[in-house]
Design a protein around this motif. Structure first.
Motif, short mmCIF file in Angstrom:
data_model
loop_
_atom_site.label_atom_id
_atom_site.label_comp_id
_atom_site.label_asym_id
_atom_site.label_seq_id
_atom_site.Cartn_x
_atom_site.Cartn_y
_atom_site.Cartn_z
N ASP A 44 0.89 -1.33 0.05
CA ASP A 44 0.08 0.05 0.05
C ASP A 44 0.90 1.05 -0.11
N LEU A 45 1.84 1.14 0.81
CA LEU A 45 2.84 2.49 0.90
C LEU A 45 4.09 2.04 0.63
N GLY A 46 4.47 1.06 -0.15
CA GLY A 46 5.81 0.71 -0.23
C GLY A 46 6.57 0.35 0.77
N LYS A 47 6.22 -0.14 1.86
CA LYS A 47 7.03 -0.06 3.14
C LYS A 47 7.45 -1.50 3.17
N PRO A 48 8.65 -1.85 3.52
CA PRO A 48 9.45 -3.32 3.65
C PRO A 48 8.47 -4.19 4.50
N ALA A 49 7.83 -3.45 5.56
CA ALA A 49 7.06 -4.21 6.37
C ALA A 49 5.71 -4.85 5.84
N GLU A 50 5.39 -4.02 4.87
CA GLU A 50 4.27 -4.60 3.91
C GLU A 50 4.64 -5.47 3.15
N ALA A 51 5.97 -5.74 2.42
CA ALA A 51 6.35 -6.62 1.73
C ALA A 51 6.68 -7.97 2.64
N GLU A 52 7.04 -7.73 3.92
CA GLU A 52 7.38 -8.86 4.72
C GLU A 52 6.02 -9.61 4.90
N LEU A 53 4.90 -8.85 5.18
CA LEU A 53 3.56 -9.42 5.32
C LEU A 53 3.13 -10.37 4.03
N LEU A 54 3.24 -9.72 2.92
CA LEU A 54 3.08 -10.30 1.68
C LEU A 54 3.49 -11.47 1.49
N ALA A 55 5.02 -11.45 1.73
CA ALA A 55 5.94 -12.86 1.64
C ALA A 55 5.35 -14.06 2.46
N ALA A 56 4.95 -13.47 3.85
CA ALA A 56 4.56 -14.48 4.62
C ALA A 56 3.29 -15.18 4.13
N GLU A 57 2.27 -14.37 3.54
CA GLU A 57 0.90 -14.84 3.18
C GLU A 57 1.23 -15.68 1.95
N LEU A 58 2.20 -15.28 1.06
CA LEU A 58 2.77 -16.15 -0.14
C LEU A 58 2.96 -17.46 0.09
N LYS A 59 3.43 -17.78 1.47
CA LYS A 59 3.67 -19.31 1.88
C LYS A 59 2.41 -20.30 1.54
N SER A 60 1.41 -19.62 1.25
CA SER A 60 0.03 -20.42 1.29
C SER A 60 -0.10 -20.55 -0.37
N CYS A 61 0.70 -19.94 -1.34
CA CYS A 61 0.58 -20.07 -2.80
C CYS A 61 1.56 -21.40 -3.03
N THR A 62 1.19 -22.21 -3.48
CA THR A 62 1.97 -23.36 -3.93
C THR A 62 2.35 -23.77 -5.51
N VAL A 63 1.83 -22.30 -6.20
CA VAL A 63 2.24 -22.16 -7.71
C VAL A 63 3.20 -21.04 -7.76
N PRO A 64 4.01 -21.05 -8.93
CA PRO A 64 4.95 -19.97 -9.26
C PRO A 64 4.25 -18.61 -9.08
N VAL A 65 5.01 -17.58 -8.69
CA VAL A 65 4.31 -16.19 -8.79
C VAL A 65 5.26 -15.37 -9.43
N VAL A 66 4.66 -14.70 -10.54
CA VAL A 66 5.14 -13.67 -11.26
C VAL A 66 4.59 -12.38 -11.02
N ALA A 67 5.54 -11.23 -10.88
CA ALA A 67 4.82 -10.06 -10.45
C ALA A 67 5.78 -8.86 -11.06
#
Length: 236
Positions: A44-67
């Protein structure tokens, strides 16, 4: 030959307070698709803490991610740190690069603003205007370089900003120049592109096409899609 299913979404705007969780959505996508594409504004604001949260949630994604990153991901001038966090989490983060997954080539960059068609901003006048146009041209060149790097039978362009006006329809016309630029459609139409996905225009329109006929999809989470879900499914 089996089809490759690509789930595409944009504008997740993950917030530092964790008020919205995408864990279940990522799990769902893993069940219905072979690849997940996120077309910018991951945070939302380009904060590393936000990216860390997204990275943690992406652990539930079992397919490759492109962004690709979006304008919100640049807000706090922490792009390098954000990028490192996401790539460490296994995200294929594109900024003028290409990657091939399951027989589909993904070429991506953020894109930039500038307007569409005969209303596209030209490099004339004050230095600030020329700098703005130069940034758009540089982004278009990054996209061209990425497209030259993929030889897959099917190629998907991933942008944050729109390459056509058709998929930003629904937004106020006064802000169209800030939602994308036709320079990217010009680049796309020099290649054989199977699909283009972008976000940024939250009130835009899901489907359109470049002048050369490449299908374009506005996959912002807020835009209504045939799936009835925040993401679109594209099959190749």
């Amino acid at each position: 030959m089996s089809k490759t299913k690509v789930a595409a979404v944009a504008d997740l705007h993950v917030k530092e307070d964790g008020s919205v969780s995408y864990t279940e959505l990522f799990s769902e996508i893993s069940r219905v698709a072979d690849v997940l594409v996120i077309a910018g504004d991951l945070t939302d604001l380009g904060k590393p803490a936000e990216a860390e949260l997204l990275a943690a949630e992406l652990k539930s994604c079992t397919v490759p991610v492109v962004a690709v990153l979006g304008n919100h991901d640049h807000q706090c001038n922490a792009v390098e740190e954000i990028s490192a966090i996401l790539m460490k989490a296994g995200v294929h983060l594109l900024n003028g690069q290409a990657v091939e997954i399951a027989g589909v080539g993904f070429a991506g960059t953020k894109g930039f603003l500038g307007g569409f068609g005969r209303y596209m901003l030209g490099s004339f006048g004050e230095p600030a205007i020329k700098t703005m146009v130069s940034e758009t041209v540089d982004e278009a060149m990054r996209l061209e370089n990425a497209l030259r790097k993929t030889s897959a039978q099917h190629s998907v362009v991933v942008l944050h900003y729109a390459p056509i006006a058709e998929t930003v329809a629904g937004e106020p016309e006064a802000i169209y120049p800030f939602l994308g630029c036709s320079r990217f459609a010009e680049t796309i139409d020099r290649f054989r592109v199977s699909a283009v996905v972008h976000g940024h225009a939250h009130r835009g329109t899901f489907r359109g096409k470049t002048p050369g006929g490449a299908p374009v999809y506005n996959v912002a989470a807020h835009v209504e899609k045939p799936t009835g879900r925040p993401y679109a499914i594209l099959e190749f």
